[in-house]
Enzyme design. Structure first.
Site, PDB file in Angstrom:
ATOM      1  N   ARG A   1       0.818  -1.227   0.000  1.00 38.40           N
ATOM      2  CA  ARG A   1       0.000   0.000   0.000  1.00 38.40           C
ATOM      3  C   ARG A   1       0.847   1.272   0.000  1.00 38.40           C
ATOM      4  NH1 ARG A   1      -5.438  -1.054   1.766  1.00 38.40           N
ATOM      5  NH2 ARG A   1      -5.962  -2.869   0.523  1.00 38.40           N
TER       6      ARG A   1
ATOM      7  N   ARG B   1      -3.596   6.525   0.212  1.00 41.36           N
ATOM      8  CA  ARG B   1      -4.111   7.743   0.838  1.00 41.36           C
ATOM      9  C   ARG B   1      -3.116   8.518   1.680  1.00 41.36           C
ATOM     10  NH1 ARG B   1      -9.452   5.125   3.036  1.00 41.36           N
ATOM     11  NH2 ARG B   1      -7.879   3.518   3.220  1.00 41.36           N
TER      12      ARG B   1
ATOM     13  N   ARG C   1      -6.326  10.857  -7.602  1.00 44.21           N
ATOM     14  CA  ARG C   1      -7.179   9.685  -7.479  1.00 44.21           C
ATOM     15  C   ARG C   1      -8.587   9.938  -8.021  1.00 44.21           C
ATOM     16  NH1 ARG C   1     -11.261   8.047  -4.820  1.00 44.21           N
ATOM     17  NH2 ARG C   1     -11.512   6.033  -3.800  1.00 44.21           N
TER      18      ARG C   1
ATOM     19  N   ASP D   1      -6.374  -3.545  -7.598  1.00 45.98           N
ATOM     20  CA  ASP D   1      -6.941  -4.115  -6.373  1.00 45.98           C
ATOM     21  C   ASP D   1      -7.204  -5.595  -6.592  1.00 45.98           C
ATOM     22  OD1 ASP D   1      -8.160  -3.048  -3.628  1.00 45.98           O
ATOM     23  OD2 ASP D   1      -9.382  -4.713  -4.327  1.00 45.98           O
TER      24      ASP D   1
ATOM     25  N   TYR E   1     -14.614 -12.172   0.411  1.00 41.67           N
ATOM     26  CA  TYR E   1     -15.390 -10.964   0.084  1.00 41.67           C
ATOM     27  C   TYR E   1     -16.660 -11.312  -0.693  1.00 41.67           C
ATOM     28  CZ  TYR E   1     -11.615  -7.905   1.657  1.00 41.67           C
ATOM     29  OH  TYR E   1     -10.691  -7.242   2.427  1.00 41.67           O
TER      30      TYR E   1
END
Ligand code: CP3
Length: 357
Positions: free
Chosen positions: A35, A39, A48, A84, A159
């Protein structure tokens, strides 16, 4: 320099990152961060956009720019593709969104055999051509090797079954035990998706790949061995002939680390709960490890950070098979200055068996 004449760009074979992945002597301890694009970087927030991150991923110019931001800012030894783990299943039309501050959310979770039909074979060039295009753009511009990645079947399945991020994956574990045949069929489809995705990223120029089984640590060793390991092993084996290092990472994996290693990666990602010296005791003296500074340490005062970085390096004990990383992803409120400082510290470290004059 390039060992493959078909490659348009240098393949970075002699880079410190790839040498460490092979467990060979090299110049300094290589470092990158899971990562690292994200952010915590103001330049990431600037490009973004306000939509789903999936929109940024589907735009190769933007995704390539974001991938390279941490390379330029920190001078890390590897770039990781900005994408992702849910991109392939989303591209297949499974109905996935990634909500900011929440994570992947699925409209209609996976419930029955009929849902297998919603996971047709993944054709990267047709279903998500922007991923390989981003890899090509990054490879053409990156001074360091580019890491491609995919989600491992268990983590992606979790998920799809839960429908939203869940702490203990109760629905997934109930499903796994209640209908093992269907769960196995689901993992099998997702293994095919991961193989197609990783293969395409390697063909586009990725120098290494990481298979993320982030939530595999939710399983006990026996369930992991029976249900998950065969699929992860099949994925890694299918990529062997492509000749790039394969990294396998999960969080909270202490009790299953030896089984993740048995899936056959060159490099085992170690989360912050298992010290590197203990990991080598478990996996053997030749194990090549990636990790494992606790990401929360990066929120602390400089002397705390310095001591923790020194501790990770000391526990590695100058073994050439070490890629420095965090023990999980960069936390969004991390000060980029701290990560820059960690890169300096780690790259100043010369493993004593580094073979340089
Ligand atoms: O810099 C990098 O590491 C490359 C990019 C990357 C992203 N996701 C971008 C992203 C990578 C390697 C991933 C993998 C990923 N995605 C994993 C495995 C790695 C891990 O952290 O264990 C998992 C479990 C996911 C699923 C996912 N996507 C989660 C849990 C979240 C967090 C939700 C949130 O907002 O806190 C995401 C969103 C996501 N993926 C972000 C980024 C930069 C942040 C959200 C944003 O910018 O909107």
């Amino acid at each position: 320099m390039s060992s493959d004449p078909n490659r348009l760009t240098p393949d970075h074979t002699d880079s410190t990152f790839l040498a460490a992945c092979r467990g060979e002597p090299h110049h300094h301890t290589p470092v990158w961060f899971m990562r690292q694009a994200g952010r915590s970087l103001p330049e990431y927030r600037a490009v973004r956009g306000t939509g789903s991150i999936l929109d940024a991923v589907a735009d190769p110019d933007r995704a390539a720019t974001i991938t390279l931001q941490p390379v330029h800012r920190y001078g890390v030894d590897a770039a990781i593709l900005f994408s992702d783990i849910m991109v392939p299943v989303q591209a297949l039309g499974f109905g996935v969104d990634i909500r900011q501050g929440v994570g992947p959310v699925v409209d209609r979770p996976f419930e029955s055999a009929a849902d297998l039909e919603r996971l047709r074979p993944f054709e990267p060039d047709v279903d998500a051509p922007y991923v390989a295009e981003t890899v090509r753009q990054v490879v053409a511009a990156s001074p360091v090797p580019v890491i491609g990645f995919a989600g491992a079947p268990f983590t992606v399945a979790s998920y799809l079954v839960e429908g939203m991020p869940s702490r203990a994956l109760e629905r997934t574990r109930a499903f796994m035990n209640g209908d093992p045949a269907l769960f196995d069929a689901l993992l099998d489809r997702l293994a095919d998706v991961a193989i197609a995705s990783l293969r395409s990223q390697i063909e586009a120029g990725a120098s290494a790949v990481q298979l993320f089984d982030t939530w595999a640590g939710a399983l006990d060793p026996q369930a992991y061995r029976q249900v998950v390991l065969p699929h992860s092993r099949r994925i890694l084996a299918a990529l062997a002939e492509l000749g790039v290092p394969r990294i396998h990472f999960g969080a909270d994996t202490g009790p299953i680390l030896h089984l993740m290693a048995a899936a056959g990666p060159e490099v085992v990602g170690v989360d912050w709960r298992t010290p590197l010296d203990e990991a080598r005791r478990l996996l053997g003296p030749d194990a090549v490890l990636q990790g494992n500074l606790d990401p929360a340490i990066c929120l602390e005062a400089p002397e705390v950070v310095d001591a923790a970085v020194a501790d990770v390096l000391a526990r590695n004990g100058d073994h050439p098979g070490h890629v420095f990383n965090l023990g999980h992803g960069v936390l969004p409120n991390t000060d980029p200055g701290v990560l820059a400082h960690i890169v300096e510290l780690v790259q100043a470290h010369r493993p004593s068996r580094d073979g340089t004059p």
